[in-house]
Write an enzyme that holds these catalytic residues in place. Structure first.
Site, PDB file in Angstrom:
ATOM      1  NE  ARG A 280      -4.053  -1.950   2.028  1.00 42.71           N
ATOM      2  CZ  ARG A 280      -4.033  -2.904   2.966  1.00 42.71           C
ATOM      3  NH1 ARG A 280      -3.172  -2.835   3.960  1.00 42.71           N
ATOM      4  NH2 ARG A 280      -4.860  -3.897   2.905  1.00 42.71           N
TER       5      ARG A 280
ATOM      6  CE  LYS B  27      -1.263  13.842 -14.740  1.00 38.56           C
ATOM      7  NZ  LYS B  27      -1.609  14.363 -16.074  1.00 38.56           N
TER       8      LYS B  27
ATOM      9  CD  GLU C  35       6.019  16.252 -23.092  1.00 42.47           C
ATOM     10  OE1 GLU C  35       5.350  17.261 -22.852  1.00 42.47           O
ATOM     11  OE2 GLU C  35       5.515  15.113 -23.197  1.00 42.47           O
TER      12      GLU C  35
ATOM     13  CE  LYS D  53       4.555  17.533 -14.260  1.00 41.35           C
ATOM     14  NZ  LYS D  53       4.798  16.298 -14.938  1.00 41.35           N
TER      15      LYS D  53
ATOM     16  CD  GLU E  12      -4.718  16.324 -15.641  1.00 41.71           C
ATOM     17  OE1 GLU E  12      -3.534  15.948 -15.540  1.00 41.71           O
ATOM     18  OE2 GLU E  12      -5.431  16.025 -16.592  1.00 41.71           O
TER      19      GLU E  12
ATOM     20  NE  ARG F 242      -0.082  16.930 -12.961  1.00 39.43           N
ATOM     21  CZ  ARG F 242       0.599  16.112 -12.184  1.00 39.43           C
ATOM     22  NH1 ARG F 242       0.373  16.103 -10.884  1.00 39.43           N
ATOM     23  NH2 ARG F 242       1.514  15.305 -12.683  1.00 39.43           N
TER      24      ARG F 242
ATOM     25  CG  ASN G 267      -2.601  16.568 -20.168  1.00 35.90           C
ATOM     26  OD1 ASN G 267      -1.555  15.942 -20.057  1.00 35.90           O
ATOM     27  ND2 ASN G 267      -3.557  16.519 -19.259  1.00 35.90           N
TER      28      ASN G 267
ATOM     29  CG  HIS H 127      -0.134  15.558 -23.863  1.00 38.31           C
ATOM     30  ND1 HIS H 127       0.588  16.719 -23.998  1.00 38.31           N
ATOM     31  CD2 HIS H 127       0.685  14.696 -23.197  1.00 38.31           C
ATOM     32  CE1 HIS H 127       1.767  16.578 -23.432  1.00 38.31           C
ATOM     33  NE2 HIS H 127       1.858  15.356 -22.940  1.00 38.31           N
TER      34      HIS H 127
ATOM     35  CG  HIS I 258      -2.132  10.740 -25.514  1.00 35.35           C
ATOM     36  ND1 HIS I 258      -2.670  11.142 -24.323  1.00 35.35           N
ATOM     37  CD2 HIS I 258      -0.810  10.556 -25.273  1.00 35.35           C
ATOM     38  CE1 HIS I 258      -1.716  11.213 -23.398  1.00 35.35           C
ATOM     39  NE2 HIS I 258      -0.582  10.871 -23.952  1.00 35.35           N
TER      40      HIS I 258
ATOM     41  CG  HIS J  81       4.888  11.136 -25.001  1.00 31.15           C
ATOM     42  ND1 HIS J  81       3.522  10.930 -25.088  1.00 31.15           N
ATOM     43  CD2 HIS J  81       5.057  12.129 -24.094  1.00 31.15           C
ATOM     44  CE1 HIS J  81       2.909  11.770 -24.276  1.00 31.15           C
ATOM     45  NE2 HIS J  81       3.813  12.504 -23.659  1.00 31.15           N
TER      46      HIS J  81
HETATM   47  P1  NAD Z   1      11.872   6.053 -22.331  1.00 34.09           P
HETATM   48  O1  NAD Z   1      11.762   5.889 -20.890  1.00 34.09           O
HETATM   49  O2  NAD Z   1      11.375   4.944 -23.196  1.00 34.09           O
HETATM   50  O3  NAD Z   1      13.384   6.378 -22.716  1.00 34.09           O
HETATM   51  C1  NAD Z   1      13.717   6.576 -24.076  1.00 34.09           C
HETATM   52  C2  NAD Z   1      14.897   5.676 -24.501  1.00 34.09           C
HETATM   53  O4  NAD Z   1      16.099   6.236 -23.996  1.00 34.09           O
HETATM   54  C3  NAD Z   1      14.809   4.268 -23.982  1.00 34.09           C
HETATM   55  O5  NAD Z   1      15.302   3.394 -24.962  1.00 34.09           O
HETATM   56  C4  NAD Z   1      15.760   4.311 -22.789  1.00 34.09           C
HETATM   57  O6  NAD Z   1      16.282   3.038 -22.457  1.00 34.09           O
HETATM   58  C5  NAD Z   1      16.834   5.229 -23.294  1.00 34.09           C
HETATM   59  N1  NAD Z   1      17.603   5.944 -22.272  1.00 34.09           N
HETATM   60  C6  NAD Z   1      17.132   6.502 -21.138  1.00 34.09           C
HETATM   61  N2  NAD Z   1      18.095   7.220 -20.544  1.00 34.09           N
HETATM   62  C7  NAD Z   1      19.198   7.089 -21.291  1.00 34.09           C
HETATM   63  C8  NAD Z   1      20.512   7.615 -21.200  1.00 34.09           C
HETATM   64  N3  NAD Z   1      20.856   8.481 -20.243  1.00 34.09           N
HETATM   65  N4  NAD Z   1      21.404   7.252 -22.140  1.00 34.09           N
HETATM   66  C9  NAD Z   1      21.033   6.435 -23.157  1.00 34.09           C
HETATM   67  N5  NAD Z   1      19.813   5.939 -23.325  1.00 34.09           N
HETATM   68  C10 NAD Z   1      18.893   6.267 -22.395  1.00 34.09           C
HETATM   69  O7  NAD Z   1      11.098   7.355 -22.828  1.00 34.09           O
HETATM   70  P2  NAD Z   1      10.893   8.799 -22.181  1.00 34.09           P
HETATM   71  O8  NAD Z   1      10.752   9.707 -23.334  1.00 34.09           O
HETATM   72  O9  NAD Z   1      11.872   9.094 -21.133  1.00 34.09           O
HETATM   73  O10 NAD Z   1       9.494   8.647 -21.441  1.00 34.09           O
HETATM   74  C11 NAD Z   1       8.311   8.384 -22.174  1.00 34.09           C
HETATM   75  C12 NAD Z   1       7.288   7.868 -21.180  1.00 34.09           C
HETATM   76  O11 NAD Z   1       7.047   8.858 -20.192  1.00 34.09           O
HETATM   77  C13 NAD Z   1       5.954   7.533 -21.806  1.00 34.09           C
HETATM   78  O12 NAD Z   1       5.539   6.271 -21.344  1.00 34.09           O
HETATM   79  C14 NAD Z   1       5.023   8.622 -21.296  1.00 34.09           C
HETATM   80  O13 NAD Z   1       3.699   8.167 -21.139  1.00 34.09           O
HETATM   81  C15 NAD Z   1       5.649   8.946 -19.972  1.00 34.09           C
HETATM   82  N6  NAD Z   1       5.368  10.297 -19.482  1.00 34.09           N
HETATM   83  C16 NAD Z   1       4.955  10.426 -18.209  1.00 34.09           C
HETATM   84  C17 NAD Z   1       4.710  11.667 -17.665  1.00 34.09           C
HETATM   85  C18 NAD Z   1       4.310  11.814 -16.234  1.00 34.09           C
HETATM   86  O14 NAD Z   1       3.947  12.919 -15.820  1.00 34.09           O
HETATM   87  N7  NAD Z   1       4.401  10.765 -15.443  1.00 34.09           N
HETATM   88  C19 NAD Z   1       4.899  12.815 -18.462  1.00 34.09           C
HETATM   89  C20 NAD Z   1       5.344  12.659 -19.773  1.00 34.09           C
HETATM   90  C21 NAD Z   1       5.576  11.391 -20.289  1.00 34.09           C
HETATM   91  N1  GLY Z   2       2.760  15.443 -17.967  1.00 32.88           N
HETATM   92  C1  GLY Z   2       1.492  15.904 -17.544  1.00 32.88           C
HETATM   93  C2  GLY Z   2       1.344  16.021 -16.057  1.00 32.88           C
HETATM   94  O1  GLY Z   2       2.219  15.679 -15.314  1.00 32.88           O
HETATM   95  O2  GLY Z   2       0.325  16.432 -15.604  1.00 32.88           O
END
Ligand code: NAD
Ligand code: GLY
Length: 374
Positions: free
Chosen positions: A132, A154, A196, A238, A248, A252, A256, A259, A263, A276
């Site tokens: 939990r 998130k 972003e 942020k 949100e 917040r 998006n 998005h 999406h 993304h």
């Molecule tokens: P990712 O985590 O897939 O990383 C992109 C690629 O880079 C992967 O192949 C990873 O292994 C590689 N990588 C990471 N760090 C590295 C480094 N320092 N050196 C070499 N390679 C490296 O993608 P991302 O763009 O970081 O994240 C996308 C995800 O984030 C999506 O699933 C999206 O939904 C999510 N997201 C979440 C939020 C949130 O608020 N929680 C906001 C935006 C996006």
């Molecule tokens: N990336 C959108 C949020 O964190 O709300």
């Protein structure tokens, strides 16, 4: 309120003030080697912890993180996942939980996400669910994760019916950002992260947008000062947005921007054609055009954003799909209320708002206008 204590121009901490869920975002070149000591004040004594990473990042950075943890007295185990958005699944989530069970982590022992947004989102969700809720620390290693996903709590995994459909709001205890790790990131990933960061300027700070547009090349060439400013300004924005609206209920949703269309683009191209951040850039152009066509934003808004994305070598050609496919894909958006699709629109660059009553015909007209451009 954000408090910051500057040690030097590229070392800074921001406090995300959320009462009992407050935490620091710390940004410092080379800080990967000091995470163990940094965690000490958050816990009564170093004990067990687990690092979750993936097969690409672990060979690059896990040794340094483990060395820092064990130097500070932490006993560390690891869970290494396959790399890719296609593994942001129930199966990977179960793998993390199994590893936590096997390591017998107790309720006050932390799990650490070492990776991009995929690792961070999944690890955070596992941390929210295991016993939990156990403490969770983010060490984001992509630009996207450093400027966006690691802050704000998130957490999620994907479901065949949609991206990030299963998740929770669950804040980390610490966000530990080392910009130096971006040196191993592929340039395409860096550009997607920049999209972003540009978003904060578009939503709430025209001055930041102008600054970003002027410093894109420096940031993409990993210029230390430019990259530091990109990360600092993004974390600041942020954090402010999250502190005002953690779950949100209101503004917040502005984060998006791009998005709703983005999406849909990701879904219609089966998550294989665009990263993304690239899809968000395309979606932002569409949101800007819709804003102009509805008379909210001045003519030229989309063109100004287009010029910025082109200079960053982000995609700007909107993919061609029938209007029905767009509207169907957007019908699944998490921001929707009932059957109403909610769009983040612009009054101007730096001034976004949520459009509640956008007629579907207006969206169809906007989509058709790209057809006419081709
Ligand atoms: P990712 O985590 O897939 O990383 C992109 C690629 O880079 C992967 O192949 C990873 O292994 C590689 N990588 C990471 N760090 C590295 C480094 N320092 N050196 C070499 N390679 C490296 O993608 P991302 O763009 O970081 O994240 C996308 C995800 O984030 C999506 O699933 C999206 O939904 C999510 N997201 C979440 C939020 C949130 O608020 N929680 C906001 C935006 C996006
Ligand atoms: N990336 C959108 C949020 O964190 O709300």
């Amino acid at each position: 309120m954000i408090t910051s204590a500057t040690q030097s121009s590229d070392t800074q901490s921001y406090r995300v003030d959320l009462g009992a869920r407050s935490y620091d975002i710390h940004i410092e070149a080379g800080c990967l080697d000091t995470i163990g000591a940094a965690m000490q004040p958050l816990f009564s004594a170093p004990a067990r912890c687990m690092v979750v990473s993936n097969e690409t990042i672990a060979p690059l950075y896990l040794d340094r993180v483990e060395a820092s943890l064990s130097a500070a007295g932490w006993r560390c185990s690891c869970c290494i996942l396959p790399d890719g958005e296609q593994f942001k699944t129930m199966a990977s989530f179960a793998t993390i939980l199994d590893s936590l069970m096997d390591a017998r982590l107790s309720r006050n022992e932390p799990v650490i996400a070492l990776g991009g947004g995929v690792v961070g989102d999944m690890t955070g969700f596992a941390a929210a669910c295991y016993r939990r809720g156990i403490p969770f620390i983010q060490i984001p290693t992509t630009l996207l994760a450093q400027v966006d996903s690691s802050v704000g709590g998130k957490t999620a995994i994907n479901h065949p019916h949609g991206k990030n459909m299963i998740g929770a709001f669950y804040q980390p205890k610490l966000v530990w950002i080392d910009p130096q790790v971006l040196h191993t990131l592929e340039p395409r990933q860096l550009r997607a992260g920049l999209a972003e960061a540009i978003k904060y300027g578009l939503i709430r700070d025209v001055g930041l947008f102008v600054w970003m547009a002027a410093h894109l090349q420096a940031a993409l060439q990993l210029d230390t000062a430019a990259l530091a400013e990109v990360i600092h300004s993004s974390c600041r924005h942020k954090a402010e947005v999250v502190m005002a609206d953690e779950t949100e209920q209101g503004n917040r949703a502005l984060l998006n921007l791009g998005h709703t269309f983005g999406h849909a683009i990701e879904a219609m191209t089966h998550y294989t054609r665009y990263l993304h951040g690239e899809a968000v850039a395309l979606g932002t152009l569409m949101a800007a055009r819709l804003s102009e066509q509805l008379g909210y934003a001045p003519a030229g808004t989309e063109a100004q954003i287009h010029a910025c994305y082109s200079a960053a070598n982000l995609p700007t050609d909107i993919p061609e799909f029938p209007a029905d496919a767009w509207l169907d894909a957007m019908g699944h958006d998490k921001k929707n209320v009932g059957s109403r699709i909610r769009y983040v629109l612009l009054h101007a660059i730096g001034d976004a708002f949520v459009g509640e009553d956008v007629p579907p015909q207006a969206v169809r007209r906007m989509i058709a206008s790209y057809q006419a451009d081709r």
